[in-house]
Enzyme design. Structure first.
Site, PDB file in Angstrom:
ATOM      1  N   ARG A  84      15.810 -24.637   9.838  1.00  0.00           N
ATOM      2  CA  ARG A  84      17.278 -24.693   9.789  1.00  0.00           C
ATOM      3  C   ARG A  84      17.735 -24.792   8.333  1.00  0.00           C
ATOM      4  O   ARG A  84      17.316 -25.668   7.591  1.00  0.00           O
ATOM      5  CB  ARG A  84      17.788 -25.886  10.584  1.00  0.00           C
ATOM      6  CG  ARG A  84      19.292 -25.988  10.439  1.00  0.00           C
ATOM      7  CD  ARG A  84      19.926 -26.755  11.538  1.00  0.00           C
ATOM      8  NE  ARG A  84      21.359 -26.875  11.304  1.00  0.00           N
ATOM      9  CZ  ARG A  84      22.171 -27.551  12.059  1.00  0.00           C
ATOM     10  NH1 ARG A  84      21.695 -28.148  13.116  1.00  0.00           N
ATOM     11  NH2 ARG A  84      23.449 -27.621  11.801  1.00  0.00           N
ATOM     12  N   ARG A  93      21.765 -21.563  15.047  1.00  0.00           N
ATOM     13  CA  ARG A  93      20.741 -22.361  14.371  1.00  0.00           C
ATOM     14  C   ARG A  93      19.496 -22.492  15.240  1.00  0.00           C
ATOM     15  O   ARG A  93      19.597 -22.623  16.469  1.00  0.00           O
ATOM     16  CB  ARG A  93      21.272 -23.740  14.025  1.00  0.00           C
ATOM     17  CG  ARG A  93      21.953 -24.429  15.192  1.00  0.00           C
ATOM     18  CD  ARG A  93      23.233 -25.072  14.724  1.00  0.00           C
ATOM     19  NE  ARG A  93      23.921 -25.752  15.777  1.00  0.00           N
ATOM     20  CZ  ARG A  93      25.209 -25.527  16.058  1.00  0.00           C
ATOM     21  NH1 ARG A  93      25.879 -24.610  15.408  1.00  0.00           N
ATOM     22  NH2 ARG A  93      25.800 -26.214  16.993  1.00  0.00           N
ATOM     23  N   ASP A  96      18.981 -28.012  16.424  1.00  0.00           N
ATOM     24  CA  ASP A  96      20.052 -28.955  16.154  1.00  0.00           C
ATOM     25  C   ASP A  96      19.636 -30.260  16.828  1.00  0.00           C
ATOM     26  O   ASP A  96      19.362 -30.267  18.025  1.00  0.00           O
ATOM     27  CB  ASP A  96      21.321 -28.393  16.835  1.00  0.00           C
ATOM     28  CG  ASP A  96      22.573 -29.064  16.340  1.00  0.00           C
ATOM     29  OD1 ASP A  96      22.493 -29.804  15.345  1.00  0.00           O
ATOM     30  OD2 ASP A  96      23.631 -28.845  16.954  1.00  0.00           O
ATOM     31  N   ASP A  98      20.962 -34.114  17.333  1.00  0.00           N
ATOM     32  CA  ASP A  98      22.078 -35.052  17.120  1.00  0.00           C
ATOM     33  C   ASP A  98      21.735 -36.417  17.679  1.00  0.00           C
ATOM     34  O   ASP A  98      21.123 -36.522  18.740  1.00  0.00           O
ATOM     35  CB  ASP A  98      23.330 -34.562  17.867  1.00  0.00           C
ATOM     36  CG  ASP A  98      23.921 -33.321  17.230  1.00  0.00           C
ATOM     37  OD1 ASP A  98      23.858 -33.198  15.994  1.00  0.00           O
ATOM     38  OD2 ASP A  98      24.438 -32.464  17.983  1.00  0.00           O
TER      39      ASP A  98
END
Ligand code: PAF
Length: 421
Positions: A84, A93, A96, A98
């Protein structure tokens, strides 16, 4: 060690491999122990540029000795290892990661907000999170006030009504972004926002989808709450329609055409339940979507004819990236039906273009839309109509305020859409 929940997503390259590799990296990280990983779910890109590829999403439960910022640094490291690059937000992307929750901590830093600020709005987070931790979903859902009986609902609002305005969004649940836009507007324009969730048996025909209509109150509570709802009203069927029930609301004229012709009794069921809900909630403003244009007109007429002291606000249809109108019933579509269903709005848009280029004949316009829809394998047309936008009477040509409305089946799913001209 703190318990944390992470959201995982990928929409570039081998998405599954990217996510599984991310989990492997997490397992190897010092200070992180992966406890559970959800299944992976496909989702349409949310807030990304048009044409962005679909996402694969999942969630993981970890235990960590890292503090929130150290954990964030480690996750960024893993994202970099998986290719990334620093890219603009919402751009495709490979991975990811989070932080959704970090124990019970609240973090509000420019580069890190915990709990994740958008998690309540996103199915692609809520679904895998519910799979690995139903308790967390239950807990967030319980943060919004939920009332299940009519006297309590009246009592709650009697107090608010004294000096506050009440905005009301009636729904049958399984909330999507169309409902969310109504809830946001209701909260923006009023002091109190009430959302009802009631799958109304009266508006379904005997062979329709009442039983299989999608229901998920926890998910609805979280989404409604994130959009500004103050209280959810979830009446039980036997309270709304006890055995002794015998009163119905019938709106004439507007209900004999379009969906009213295909679904006998449907609008009687809608008008009856909405009338009852208006009597219980007594809102200042009630919000409906333009996708159900005929329904909105029927309710407007009912409110006017029965001298109900409220305003009916009709909000624009909210659409998926390819134009498909948002609907709880879209969840019935399989992948190929879902792709084909985009033709509804595309054909309406093409009709709009043709009309602006001079085509005025309803027959020609309907013919073109019919042809476009029937090119799709799973499609069957229920009706396509050009009508007066106020009376819903059929028109031979497009002039003044006109409505083009249609209903079509994709497989076993009936979808509707319309445009106003
Ligand atoms: O549009 C709907 O979801 C329903 O028809 C309504 C207005 C909530 C009545 O049940």
């Amino acid at each position: 060690m703190a318990t944390c929940y992470l959201g995982l997503g990928s929409n570039v390259g081998n998405k599954k491999k990217n996510i599984l590799l991310a989990v492997k990296y997490l397992q190897k990280s010092k200070g992180i122990k992966v406890e559970k990983v959800s299944r992976l779910y496909e989702s349409s890109p949310c807030g990304c540029p048009a044409g962005s590829p679909d996402f694969l999403n999942g969630a993981a439960k970890i235990r960590t000795s890292l503090a929130p910022l150290a954990l964030l640094k480690e996750l960024k490291n893993i994202e970099r290892c998986l290719g990334r690059k620093k890219a603009k937000r919402f751009f495709p992307r490979p991975i990811d990661i989070d932080i959704l929750f970090y124990a019970n901590k609240k973090v509000n830093l420019p580069n890190l907000k915990i709990p994740h600020p958008r998690l309540k709005m996103r199915d692609f987070v809520l679904t895998p999170l519910k799979e690995i931790s139903p308790g967390i979903i239950k807990k967030i859902a319980s943060e919004v006030k939920t009332i299940k009986d009519i006297p309590s609902m009246r009592a709650f609002l009697a107090h608010a009504r004294k000096n506050m305005s009440i905005g009301f969004v009636p729904t049958m649940g399984y909330l999507h972004d169309g409902h969310i836009s109504l809830i946001r507007q209701a909260k923006k324009e009023n002091d109190v926002c009430v959302v009802s969730v009631f799958v109304n048996p009266l508006q379904f025909g005997p062979k329709e989808d009442f039983k299989k209509y999608p229901r998920d109150l926890e998910r609805d509570s979280i989404k409604a709450q994130s959009a500004g709802c103050d209280v959810i009203f979830v009446p039980e069927e036997r309270q709304m329609y006890p055995d002794s029930y015998c009163t119905y609301v019938n709106v004439d004229k507007l209900t004999g055409t379009l969906c009213g012709a295909s679904r006998p009794g449907h609008f009687k069921g809608v008008a009856t339940v909405v009338c009852k809900l208006f009597n219980i909630i007594q809102p200042d403003v009630a919000y409906f979507g333009q996708k159900d244009y005929q329904q909105a007109l029927v309710i407007k007429a009912m409110a006017k004819d029965l001298n109900m002291p409220l305003k009916i606000s009709i909000m624009p249809t909210v659409r998926e990236a390819d134009g498909l109108a948002m609907s709880s019933r879209n969840s019935y579509l399989n992948l190929s039906e879902r792709a084909e269903a985009a033709v509804l709005y595309q054909s309406l848009q093409q009709a709009r273009k043709n009309i602006f280029s001079g085509e005025k004949s309803s027959k020609a316009i309907i013919g073109d839309i019919r042809k476009a829809i029937l090119k799709k394998k799973s499609a069957k047309i229920d009706y396509i109509a050009v009508a007066d936008a106020d009376t819903l009477e059929s028109r031979d040509s497009v002039h003044g305020k006109a409505l083009i409305a249609l209903a079509a089946w994709f497989g076993k799913t009936r979808l509707i859409d319309n445009i106003l001209l």
